[in-house]
Design a protein around this motif. Structure first.
Motif, PDB file in Angstrom:
ATOM      1  N   CYS A   1      -7.188   4.720  -2.276  1.00  0.00           N
ATOM      2  CA  CYS A   1      -5.948   5.437  -1.952  1.00  0.00           C
ATOM      3  C   CYS A   1      -5.619   6.441  -3.055  1.00  0.00           C
ATOM      4  O   CYS A   1      -5.267   7.597  -2.786  1.00  0.00           O
ATOM      5  CB  CYS A   1      -4.812   4.438  -1.768  1.00  0.00           C
ATOM      6  N   TYR A   2      -5.768   6.002  -4.300  1.00  0.00           N
ATOM      7  CA  TYR A   2      -5.512   6.887  -5.434  1.00  0.00           C
ATOM      8  C   TYR A   2      -6.463   8.084  -5.428  1.00  0.00           C
ATOM      9  O   TYR A   2      -6.052   9.231  -5.666  1.00  0.00           O
ATOM     10  CB  TYR A   2      -5.650   6.106  -6.740  1.00  0.00           C
TER      11      TYR A   2
ATOM     12  N   ALA B   1       1.068   3.991  -2.912  1.00  0.00           N
ATOM     13  CA  ALA B   1       0.765   5.391  -2.607  1.00  0.00           C
ATOM     14  C   ALA B   1       1.867   6.320  -3.109  1.00  0.00           C
ATOM     15  O   ALA B   1       1.591   7.384  -3.683  1.00  0.00           O
ATOM     16  CB  ALA B   1       0.556   5.570  -1.109  1.00  0.00           C
TER      17      ALA B   1
ATOM     18  N   LEU C   1       0.826  -1.205   0.000  1.00  0.00           N
ATOM     19  CA  LEU C   1       0.000   0.000   0.000  1.00  0.00           C
ATOM     20  C   LEU C   1       0.864   1.260   0.000  1.00  0.00           C
ATOM     21  O   LEU C   1       0.573   2.230  -0.717  1.00  0.00           O
ATOM     22  CB  LEU C   1      -0.921  -0.015   1.217  1.00  0.00           C
TER      23      LEU C   1
END
Length: 210
Positions: free
Chosen positions: A159-160, A11, A7
């Protein structure tokens, strides 16, 4: 669920991609400069809705269809270019010089919230760069051994989206600060509209050629 390391890596990679000004950033900046911070932020909301729809399509398997049908992605490119050219034409019309049969107009009103949102959403939906992000980049961080693929895609996509909101909002707010300065006279409004139209034409060319 993706591992913490995966992750974080995703990120950092996604942040490096979104910080580079692309069609989405240029669009929110032009809207911010033309109509102020509020218009820029509404445009950001539309853009991120477009990204969310791309994410949902990926989870639903439509991304696989586009991968198997290359002409589909090309069609998306041409549709996006056509829409950008339509926006450019609208800007060039508003930049026409004042003449005997065209009296000076007052400062153009800000488009409705719905129009700003809709245009932002279409800009992102028809952006082949966003499509390729979800088609080719995001799947590299999915590990089938870590659980349901759909859940991992949603987590990474979420997250994007957070990174995109922060980045695009920063550009929109910064550009919105220039709105009053650039809209002070008819001449400055014409120049702003002309520059915006040229930018849209350039983005249309990029959408087709990249």
């Amino acid at each position: 669920m993706p591992t913490t390391a995966t992750l974080l890596t995703f990120a950092l990679a996604a942040a490096a991609l979104v910080v580079v000004p692309g069609p989405s950033v240029v669009y929110v900046m032009t809207r911010g400069v033309e109509f102020g911070r509020r218009a820029g932020m509404v445009s950001v909301a539309g853009l991120e809705m477009g990204s969310l729809l791309h994410l949902i399509a990926t989870v639903a398997g439509l991304a696989t269809l586009l991968t198997a049908w290359p002409a589909g992605l090309q069609l998306l490119q041409w549709a996006g270019a056509g829409y950008l050219l339509w926006l450019a034409l609208d800007q060039f019309r508003s930049a026409r010089p004042v003449g005997r049969h065209r009296p000076a107009a007052s400062a153009p009103g800000c488009p409705s919230t719905l129009r700003l949102f809709r245009e932002g959403m279409l800009i992102d939906l028809l952006n082949p760069g966003t499509a390729m992000f979800f088609l080719a980049f995001l799947p590299q961080f999915v590990d089938p051994t870590r659980g349901p693929v759909a859940v991992q895609i949603m987590v990474l996509g979420g997250c994007y989206l957070v990174l995109a909101v922060l980045n695009d909002s920063a550009y929109a707010l910064a550009a919105g600060g220039l709105a009053k300065r650039l809209r002070g006279s008819h001449g400055s409004r014409r120049r702003t509209a002309t520059v915006t139209g040229v930018i849209y034409v350039g983005l249309a060319c990029v959408a087709v050629l990249v």
